[in-house]
Design an enzyme around this catalytic site. Structure first.
Site, PDB file in Angstrom:
ATOM      1  N   THR A  87     -26.319 145.388  25.879  1.00 39.22           N
ATOM      2  CA  THR A  87     -25.901 146.391  24.895  1.00 39.22           C
ATOM      3  C   THR A  87     -24.891 145.720  23.977  1.00 39.22           C
ATOM      4  O   THR A  87     -23.815 145.317  24.434  1.00 39.22           O
ATOM      5  CB  THR A  87     -25.237 147.598  25.589  1.00 39.22           C
ATOM      6  OG1 THR A  87     -26.155 148.138  26.539  1.00 39.22           O
ATOM      7  CG2 THR A  87     -24.864 148.672  24.575  1.00 39.22           C
ATOM      8  N   LYS A 162     -29.776 153.062  21.391  1.00 34.88           N
ATOM      9  CA  LYS A 162     -28.933 153.028  22.595  1.00 34.88           C
ATOM     10  C   LYS A 162     -27.553 153.636  22.322  1.00 34.88           C
ATOM     11  O   LYS A 162     -27.049 154.447  23.107  1.00 34.88           O
ATOM     12  CB  LYS A 162     -28.792 151.572  23.046  1.00 34.88           C
ATOM     13  CG  LYS A 162     -27.753 151.299  24.106  1.00 34.88           C
ATOM     14  CD  LYS A 162     -28.214 151.652  25.486  1.00 34.88           C
ATOM     15  CE  LYS A 162     -27.098 151.456  26.507  1.00 34.88           C
ATOM     16  NZ  LYS A 162     -27.465 151.904  27.826  1.00 34.88           N
ATOM     17  N   LYS A 237     -16.924 150.968  25.975  1.00 34.38           N
ATOM     18  CA  LYS A 237     -17.555 149.904  25.176  1.00 34.38           C
ATOM     19  C   LYS A 237     -18.639 150.501  24.264  1.00 34.38           C
ATOM     20  O   LYS A 237     -18.680 150.220  23.065  1.00 34.38           O
ATOM     21  CB  LYS A 237     -18.184 148.861  26.122  1.00 34.38           C
ATOM     22  CG  LYS A 237     -19.048 147.832  25.416  1.00 34.38           C
ATOM     23  CD  LYS A 237     -19.910 147.021  26.371  1.00 34.38           C
ATOM     24  CE  LYS A 237     -20.985 146.275  25.601  1.00 34.38           C
ATOM     25  NZ  LYS A 237     -21.939 145.565  26.443  1.00 34.38           N
TER      26      LYS A 237
END
Ligand code: NAD
Length: 290
Positions: A87, A162, A237
């Site tokens: 990611t 995502k 994050k």
């Protein structure tokens, strides 16, 4: 296929093991001293990438991905595919895609959903960005490591999907936890709260599948002292990535911004680091309206 696998941590390790079990030859590299059943370890990333049909990366962040890609791309054979499952920020995904294209390589950004359990069980969801040819080359591997893959668009589209998904997840978890804390203060029984919300218009994945209240709903990290699961710092994050993307795309995302501020406070000032992201509930329990 001959597969290079770079980054064999909590996610990459079991993903690489599943590729080996499905009959592929896997050569791995990690800066940490790791050993994965069936994976031959190389001494550099370039060595793992040389001669591979597909090179998969599963790394902590975009900065590391860019540095690693600089080493992998010159070592890869023309026509091979670089598939990044980490990611990372959309800009890094697009930058690596461009470098790969210049070198005559295929590239797919393919971040995953499903966590460590999904990686081990081969039930991840892949959200992919790249050309049709790139996706076609990676898809058989997604079928081994996961249960679903969606080709979302051009390079960067996988990362875009995502971070939008995880922005919803972070916001929804905060909303679910603050609602439980309010219900407590109103004297409502938690089981009754779950029974109503999980079958009413407030239902969500965080309530129904990952309930943050211990002893209520299906088994979740709340039933295991809030051990992750999905750590609060990883949620932070992803929320930061969503806000970075929102800034560069000039999108107004006030709820995502607030969720980021709450998780920052939780992780950096309230000992939330190392706790599951659903530990927002005990955090809210301790607080009063100020
Ligand atoms: P991790 O820290 O367990 O694994 C990362 C691995 O990369 C480590 O083994 C590390 O030694 C290695 N590494 C770091 N720098 C390297 C380099 N320069 N060269 C080679 N190897 C290097 O992290 P993880 O949980 O496996 O997560 C990996 C990625 O997947 C992250 O981007 C994360 O956001 C994403 N992700 C994680 C989860 C989860 O539940 N853990 C779920 C979805 C997505």
């Amino acid at each position: 296929m001959k597969i290079g696998f770079i980054g064999l941590g909590n996610m990459g390790g079991p993903m690489a093991a599943n590729l080996f079990k499905a009959g592929h030859e896997v050569v791995g590299f990690d800066t940490a001293n790791v050993k994965i059943d069936g994976v031959t370890m190389a001494t550099t990333g370039a060595e793992a990438a040389a001669g591979a049909d597909v090179v998969i990366t599963m790394l902590p962040n975009g900065q590391i991905l860019r540095a690693v890609a600089d080493q992998l791309i010159p070592a890869m054979k023309t026509g091979a595919a670089l598939v990044d499952c980490s990611t990372v920020d959309v800009d890094s995904a697009r930058a690596v895609a461009e470098l790969a294209a210049e070198a005559g390589l295929l590239f797919v950004d393919a971040p995953v959903s499903g966590g460590i359990g999904g990686a081990a069980g081969g039930t991840l969801t892949f959200m992919a960005g790249g050309t049709d040819d790139s996706f076609a080359k990676a898809e058989p591997l997604f079928e081994i490591m996961g249960q679903k893959s969606v080709h979302c668009g051009d390079a960067g589209a996988g990362q875009s999907a995502k971070i939008c998904n995880n922005m919803i997840l972070g916001v929804t978890m905060v909303a679910t936890c603050e609602a439980f804390a309010l219900a407590d203060k109103l004297g409502l029984d938690r089981q009754k709260m779950f029974d109503v919300v999980s079958t009413s218009s407030g239902y969500s994945w965080t309530m129904n599948a990952y309930c943050p209240a211990p002893g209520i709903g299906p088994q979740s990290p709340a039933d295991n002292d809030y051990k992750p699961g999905f750590a609060a710092e990883l949620m932070l994050k992803d929320l930061r990535l969503s806000q970075q993307a929102a800034t560069s795309a000039n999108a107004d995302t006030p709820m995502g911004e607030l969720a980021q501020a709450l998780y920052t406070q939780f992780v950096e000032q309230e000992n939330g680091q190392g706790m599951d992201f659903s530990a927002m509930l005990p955090r809210f329990e301790k607080r009063n309206r100020s």
